[in-house]
Design a protein around this motif. Sequence first.
Motif, mmCIF file in Angstrom:
data_model
loop_
_atom_site.group_PDB
_atom_site.id
_atom_site.type_symbol
_atom_site.label_atom_id
_atom_site.label_comp_id
_atom_site.label_asym_id
_atom_site.label_seq_id
_atom_site.Cartn_x
_atom_site.Cartn_y
_atom_site.Cartn_z
ATOM 1 N N THR A 136 140.093 -18.245 202.277
ATOM 2 C CA THR A 136 139.427 -17.606 201.148
ATOM 3 C C THR A 136 140.003 -16.206 200.969
ATOM 4 O O THR A 136 140.362 -15.542 201.942
ATOM 5 C CB THR A 136 137.899 -17.513 201.357
ATOM 6 O OG1 THR A 136 137.638 -16.714 202.505
ATOM 7 C CG2 THR A 136 137.269 -18.884 201.518
ATOM 8 N N LEU A 137 140.102 -15.793 199.701
ATOM 9 C CA LEU A 137 140.614 -14.457 199.398
ATOM 10 C C LEU A 137 139.666 -13.761 198.437
ATOM 11 O O LEU A 137 139.039 -14.404 197.592
ATOM 12 C CB LEU A 137 141.999 -14.546 198.765
ATOM 13 C CG LEU A 137 143.122 -15.122 199.634
ATOM 14 C CD1 LEU A 137 144.407 -15.276 198.822
ATOM 15 C CD2 LEU A 137 143.371 -14.238 200.841
ATOM 16 N N SER A 138 139.588 -12.450 198.551
ATOM 17 C CA SER A 138 138.779 -11.654 197.634
ATOM 18 C C SER A 138 139.588 -11.359 196.373
ATOM 19 O O SER A 138 140.814 -11.509 196.349
ATOM 20 C CB SER A 138 138.379 -10.333 198.304
ATOM 21 O OG SER A 138 139.527 -9.516 198.474
ATOM 22 N N VAL A 139 138.900 -10.898 195.348
ATOM 23 C CA VAL A 139 139.586 -10.493 194.121
ATOM 24 C C VAL A 139 140.595 -9.385 194.445
ATOM 25 O O VAL A 139 141.726 -9.402 193.960
ATOM 26 C CB VAL A 139 138.589 -10.035 193.036
ATOM 27 C CG1 VAL A 139 139.316 -9.412 191.855
ATOM 28 C CG2 VAL A 139 137.729 -11.195 192.570
ATOM 29 N N GLY A 140 140.193 -8.438 195.289
ATOM 30 C CA GLY A 140 141.096 -7.343 195.657
ATOM 31 C C GLY A 140 142.369 -7.832 196.315
ATOM 32 O O GLY A 140 143.465 -7.325 196.029
ATOM 33 N N GLU A 141 142.249 -8.814 197.200
ATOM 34 C CA GLU A 141 143.436 -9.366 197.854
ATOM 35 C C GLU A 141 144.339 -10.074 196.842
ATOM 36 O O GLU A 141 145.569 -9.968 196.909
ATOM 37 C CB GLU A 141 143.019 -10.338 198.961
ATOM 38 C CG GLU A 141 142.350 -9.652 200.140
ATOM 39 C CD GLU A 141 141.674 -10.605 201.089
ATOM 40 O OE1 GLU A 141 141.865 -10.419 202.327
ATOM 41 O OE2 GLU A 141 140.964 -11.529 200.625
#
Length: 119
Positions: A39-44
């Motif tokens: 899973t990745l964040s929007v920032g990543e």
Amino acid sequence: MSDDVVDRREAERYADWFKALADATRIQIVTLLARRGATLSVGELVAAVDVGQSTVSHHLKALAEAGFVLVDHEGAYSRYRLNEECVEAFPSAADVVMGRPAPVQAGGRSGTGRWGRPR
């Protein structure tokens, strides 16, 4: 209806999938999620694809609506991951649209699954 024509409902589902991937940034996002396998964040995602946060959020919404991306909510944050079931169905959808026989999965199953995927 002729067996040569994909039924309207199935055609609309496939069209939604193709539309969702008809953007270079969306291709980058899906590829990144697939290759990272996490899973990745929007920032990543913003840092990786080098576009603004609002643009990435817009594309994630479109990908989620089409079923390619799933959202995991963690408190006030959201993390995004690839929906493996939908992504596995996509090549089969392309085969059907192009008039090729739908691939048969291991175990010889055929038919249509939840995502319109021939089994």
